[in-house]
Design a protein around this motif. Structure first.
Motif, mmCIF file in Angstrom:
data_model
loop_
_atom_site.group_PDB
_atom_site.id
_atom_site.type_symbol
_atom_site.label_atom_id
_atom_site.label_comp_id
_atom_site.label_asym_id
_atom_site.label_seq_id
_atom_site.Cartn_x
_atom_site.Cartn_y
_atom_site.Cartn_z
ATOM 1 N N THR A 1 0.826 -1.198 0.000
ATOM 2 C CA THR A 1 0.000 0.000 0.000
ATOM 3 C C THR A 1 0.865 1.254 0.000
ATOM 4 O O THR A 1 0.645 2.192 -0.774
ATOM 5 N N VAL A 2 1.865 1.275 0.872
ATOM 6 C CA VAL A 2 2.773 2.423 0.943
ATOM 7 C C VAL A 2 3.540 2.590 -0.367
ATOM 8 O O VAL A 2 3.713 3.707 -0.865
ATOM 9 N N TYR B 1 11.304 6.855 3.915
ATOM 10 C CA TYR B 1 9.903 6.588 4.240
ATOM 11 C C TYR B 1 9.697 5.144 4.684
ATOM 12 O O TYR B 1 8.979 4.883 5.654
ATOM 13 N N TYR B 2 10.297 4.201 3.981
ATOM 14 C CA TYR B 2 10.157 2.797 4.358
ATOM 15 C C TYR B 2 10.668 2.559 5.780
ATOM 16 O O TYR B 2 10.062 1.819 6.567
ATOM 17 N N CYS C 1 8.244 4.250 8.350
ATOM 18 C CA CYS C 1 6.918 3.632 8.334
ATOM 19 C C CYS C 1 6.897 2.296 9.067
ATOM 20 O O CYS C 1 5.855 1.885 9.588
ATOM 21 N N LEU D 1 0.524 2.259 7.997
ATOM 22 C CA LEU D 1 -0.294 3.163 7.181
ATOM 23 C C LEU D 1 -0.318 4.570 7.774
ATOM 24 O O LEU D 1 -0.222 5.572 7.054
ATOM 25 N N ALA E 1 2.972 6.461 7.269
ATOM 26 C CA ALA E 1 3.045 6.860 5.867
ATOM 27 C C ALA E 1 2.127 8.039 5.591
ATOM 28 O O ALA E 1 2.487 8.974 4.859
ATOM 29 N N LYS E 2 0.947 8.020 6.188
ATOM 30 C CA LYS E 2 -0.007 9.123 5.997
ATOM 31 C C LYS E 2 0.564 10.444 6.516
ATOM 32 O O LYS E 2 0.379 11.504 5.917
ATOM 33 N N LEU F 1 3.989 11.092 3.825
ATOM 34 C CA LEU F 1 3.919 11.165 2.371
ATOM 35 C C LEU F 1 3.041 12.316 1.881
ATOM 36 O O LEU F 1 2.061 12.688 2.552
ATOM 37 N N ASP G 1 -1.257 12.088 1.391
ATOM 38 C CA ASP G 1 -1.760 11.494 2.626
ATOM 39 C C ASP G 1 -3.206 11.030 2.503
ATOM 40 O O ASP G 1 -3.624 10.081 3.171
ATOM 41 N N LEU H 1 -3.592 7.358 1.804
ATOM 42 C CA LEU H 1 -3.403 6.485 2.971
ATOM 43 C C LEU H 1 -4.624 6.522 3.878
ATOM 44 O O LEU H 1 -4.984 5.504 4.483
#
Length: 449
Positions: free
Chosen positions: A41-42, A59-60, A63, A112, A115-116, A119, A122, A125
């Protein structure tokens, strides 16, 4: 929005189908709680946002750290983040959460949620969070468990995002932008779009496990020299000659490991962009795939994925420090200037300096970490690129995959062999340092020798 949900649902079903086919025993948690689904999803949101490779790795990492934090609080066999993440203060409120919640739901939701918060898109997400909660409700998870689990997830994500804000990322836009240097040995923007350099100040980002961006410097460069008898000219000529005699298998390897979020093709005055997964995204999906193939439980899967994301982030910081220090000219530029003005590489040249090869550094770093956790000679079929337009390839080990990923950049015409060889060493050395630190923290291999 409906298309996004449909796409993610299809991708999720494919992941679950692959997982069931690979594992004879059923997972000890519901299919909808597969950490791989959250990572997918991300990834789809990052592909949508055209996130650059080093930023994607960041980010990975963040998250997955919130999910790791939740798991470690609930499973004392999983060492706390503070035992190996530099200067991480811990999140005492997680340990003291006096509510009845499902920590697996919380950990999944945290991926999630983080990430929201990080990113650009958002809202995408948020849609996925809502869909996840609807799924929990449909499967009769008690409403109070859902509510409490979401609160715990939000707490964990908030702590990780607060920690992330101290890594200097927000200050990058205020730093001096890269201006091409008038020196024929230095990097210069390449066709077809002549894009400006990607993240020239990434070396200022705080590392997570290694001491600093300069801790794992590669070997010195071969001196630039355009004389036809020089060693450097020979490096460029080797790229040129190889491109004229590539076998179908070598071309397949180059295309499989392309992972270029910036791919653009032109037709007359029209330019068409192709959105692809990043190199770090590819290795994150490999980590998800092999965690499922190894039939790891939820906790161990989260640990493997989070450690891989952390390793990737540090590897990119290390690699980018060297790229913009040495500022080495790309083969395409050198060959067009001094060998063949009409020559084009098999792959599109990425918009940043050449040395060292990012694929070599991050692939070997990730492969060494996964080898430590899951063992050498861990055979698997890498089908993670299918949703992004590539086929699948079989590997006998993570190290074999890393070696192929590295060499694919030579076949693709975008790296000299020295950059690949020294990048391999840089990634392996960095991984050795990370493995040594997580060993001391108490993270042991997940396989029996």
């Amino acid at each position: 929005m409906k298309f996004l949900k449909l796409s993610l649902t299809i991708l999720f079903l494919l992941v679950c189908q692959y997982s069931r086919a690979q594992n004879k025993k059923k997972a000890t948690y519901p299919d909808y709680l597969q950490p791989a689904h959250a990572i997918n999803t991300v990834t789809m949101v990052m592909v949508h946002d055209v996130v650059s490779p080093p930023v994607a790795a960041r980010y990975y990492a963040y998250c997955t750290l919130g999910a790791y934090d939740i798991v470690s609080v609930n499973n004392k066999k999983i060492p706390a983040l503070s035992t190996f993440i530099n200067n991480y203060p811990g999140n005492s409120s997680l340990a003291n959460a006096n509510v009845n919640y499902d920590y697996k739901i919380a950990a999944y939701y945290s991926i999630l949620e983080t990430a929201k918060l990080l990113l650009p898109s958002d809202f995408m997400l948020k849609d996925n969070e809502d869909a996840f909660i609807e799924l929990l409700q449909k499967t009769k998870v008690p409403e109070d468990i859902i509510t409490n689990s979401v609160k715990v997830a939000e707490n964990a994500s908030a702590a990780i995002v607060a920690f992330s804000k101290k890594d200097h990322y927000s200050q990058l836009s205020a730093l001096k932008r890269y201006t091409p240097i008038k020196d024929e040995s230095k990097w210069y923007p390449t066709p077809p779009m002549y894009m400006e350099a990607v993240e020239p100040n990434w070396k200022t980002i705080r590392t997570l496990v290694i001491d600093s961006a300069t801790q794992y410097k590669p070997k010195p460069l071969i001196p630039f020299n355009k004389d036809t008898t020089s060693e450097f000219y020979g490096q460029a000529k080797a790229v040129y000659d190889a491109s004229k005699n590539l076998s179908p298998e070598q071309i397949n390897q180059a295309l499989f490991w392309d992972c270029n979020p910036f791919a653009v093709t032109t037709s007359g005055h029209m330019a068409i962009g192709y959105k692809k997964i990043s190199p770090g995204g590819h290795w994150m999906h490999i980590a998800c795939l092999v965690a499922q193939k190894a039939n790891l439980g939820f906790d161990e899967s989260v640990m493997v994925i989070a450690l891989n994301g952390t390793t990737l982030m540090d590897a990119f910081v290390s690699c980018w420090e060297e790229k913009f220090t040495s500022n080495r000219i790309r083969p395409e530029t050198f060959i067009n200037r001094f060998i063949d003005v009409k020559w084009q590489p098999t792959l599109q040249t990425p918009p940043f300096p050449e040395y060292t090869s990012g694929h070599a550094v991050i692939s070997n770093a990730s492969a060494e970490l996964l080898t430590y956790l899951l063992g050498d000679n861990f055979a698997y079929t890498d089908n993670t690129e299918i949703p992004f337009g590539s086929g699948q390839r079989d590997f006998k080990s993570f190290r074999q995959a890393a070696a192929e990923a590295s060499l694919s950049r030579f076949y693709g015409g975008i790296h000299y062999m020295q950059s690949i060889q020294n990048g391999n060493d840089q990634g392996k050395n960095l991984a050795a340092g990370i493995i040594n630190k997580i060993k001391k923290a108490g993270i042991i291999p997940l396989y029996k020798k």
